[in-house]
Scaffold this active site. Structure first.
Site: not given
Ligand code: FE2
Length: 434
Positions: A56, A151, A308
């Site tokens: 991720h 997003q 991330d």
């Molecule tokens: Fe993320």
């Protein structure tokens, strides 16, 4: 053999193993291999692992820290707002340059496969084009898998679904989502249904940002598991973050865990970012916010750790080191038993490789000769020391090299140097989790 690595220690504890490599693949893996290599490397008991895999990441935002300003509150929502300010100013060249630079860091860290989300809410799809270009350019040394990520919300952003479909048509691999960011809980559930149906139609994998909040009633993971079962997507779906599970009622979770396991949905926790962003509205006691990693593992769910963010609107730290991610993960989850620490090593290697569906990943004859020799004697020691990557190999070729960690000492009556590895003969047998 093109290359033989001698005296390797493997992550499963096997010692004095020789690894023969021919034509970019592992040809033999056994003690005292008789065959000679055109080149021979003595691992001298060091840990030889498959490369790290980041399940991720956000490569469109990487290394943009401080542009146009830093995140003052440190919250997820200010990060999203900040990214919204940055987006109109992005250029393709700058995106490509930052992503390639990060991939250099990744290779040096032995990180040779990354699943990156890419924002599709900019109608120009500039970041999609840039990361598809990066994917092509890094392919010889790094597997970059892209997720079409709405997003600003699939339903909240009027063009997001069309853009997501365009991104998939352009070559993006995986369907993303962000149900907790839609306007209502009902619209979140609707977005999960629409995206899973689209993935089923196209035969794609799914990886959604799911329930990335402290809200115990954010339960989109339940919908994601249900849609996965309804549409027969088992083994192709992942829920990323799932931080709301940290705050949920235990009775509800006792029903949810078996549902996730039944659906074959994988979980991806992001320890560095979860511990940083969650609990920001709490005073004290302050929640940790990472999902229930050991409980998910015990239920039979595949759990991976992701990085991330690195130096972006959400997180001003990081350097592509998945051992740092596992180190934080085991602390936040209190996974301090030896088996639990080894599970954290799996969460940055074999488990995310399975979630990404990487072909030829593994330590067995026939697998790609993608290997990392670490300055450590075991996975536990690798995490403890965030051990140096002595050699990184891709398809049997050395692509990065680093010296072992070493410090000189200038003390009367003491040795002239230290290494931080555990003494031989002082290695505990694995007593299992405490
Ligand atoms: Fe993320």
């Amino acid at each position: 053999m093109d290359l033989v690595i001698r005296n390797a220690t493997l992550p499963d504890g096997r010692r004095d193993i020789d690894i023969g490599i021919a034509d970019g693949r592992i040809a033999a893996l056994e003690p005292r291999l008789a065959a000679r290599g055109a080149r021979e490397i003595d691992a001298a008991g060091d840990l030889v692992s498959t490369p790290f895999v980041d399940a991720h990441f956000h490569m469109d935002a990487v290394l943009s820290y401080g542009l146009p300003r830093v995140n003052c509150s440190g919250t997820l929502l200010e990060g999203i707002a900040l990214w919204g300010e940055l987006k109109p100013t992005l250029t393709q060249d700058a995106l490509v340059e930052r992503a390639l630079r990060y991939c250099d860091w990744a290779v040096a860290r032995g990180l040779l496969a990354i699943r990156s989300h890419v924002d599709v809410c900019d109608d120009r799809l500039l970041a999609v084009e840039a990361l598809l270009e990066v994917k092509r350019r890094v392919a010889p040394y790094l597997d970059l898998q892209l997720v079409a990520f709405p997003q600003d919300g699939l339903l909240r952003s009027p063009t997001a679904f069309d853009n997501l479909k365009r991104a998939i048509d352009m070559g993006v691999d995986v369907v993303g989502g962000i149900p907790h960011f839609e306007r209502t809980m009902a619209q979140g559930a609707e977005s999960v249904r629409l995206l899973c149906e689209f993935a089923a139609e196209r035969g794609l994998r799914v990886d959604m940002h799911c329930d990335e909040s402290d809200d115990p009633l954010s339960r989109h993971i339940e919908t994601l598991a249900h849609e996965t079962l309804r549409l027969g997507l088992q083994g192709r779906v992942a829920g990323s973050h799932l931080t709301s599970m940290h705050s949920m009622d235990n009775y509800y979770v006792s029903k949810l865990l078996p549902l996730i396991a039944e659906s074959g949905v994988a979980a991806i926790a992001n320890p560095l970012i979860n511990i940083t962003l969650q609990g920001r509205h709490d005073t004290y006691p302050k929640r940790r916010g990472m999902t229930r990693v050991p409980e998910l593992m015990a239920a039979g769910v595949d759990v991976a750790f992701g990085h991330d963010c690195v130096l972006d609107p959400w997180y001003g730290m990081g350097s592509g080191d998945m051992l740092e991610v596992a180190h934080m993960g085991l602390h936040v989850a209190q996974m301090t038993g030896l088996e639990a620490i080894e599970a954290c090593f799996d969460a940055i290697t074999a488990t995310p490789a399975r979630i990404l569906g990487l072909e030829g990943y593994g330590l067995a004859p026939g697998c790609h000769a993608d290997l990392v020799i670490l300055d450590a004697g075991s996975p536990v020691e690798a995490i403890r020391l965030r051990a140096a990557r002595r050699l990184v190999l891709r398809r049997g070729r050395v692509v990065a090299e680093a010296p072992a960690a070493a410090s000189r000492l200038y003390l009367d009556g003491r040795p002239d140097g230290v290494d931080f590895r555990m003494l031989q003969g002082n290695k505990p047998e694995n007593p299992g989790a405490p």
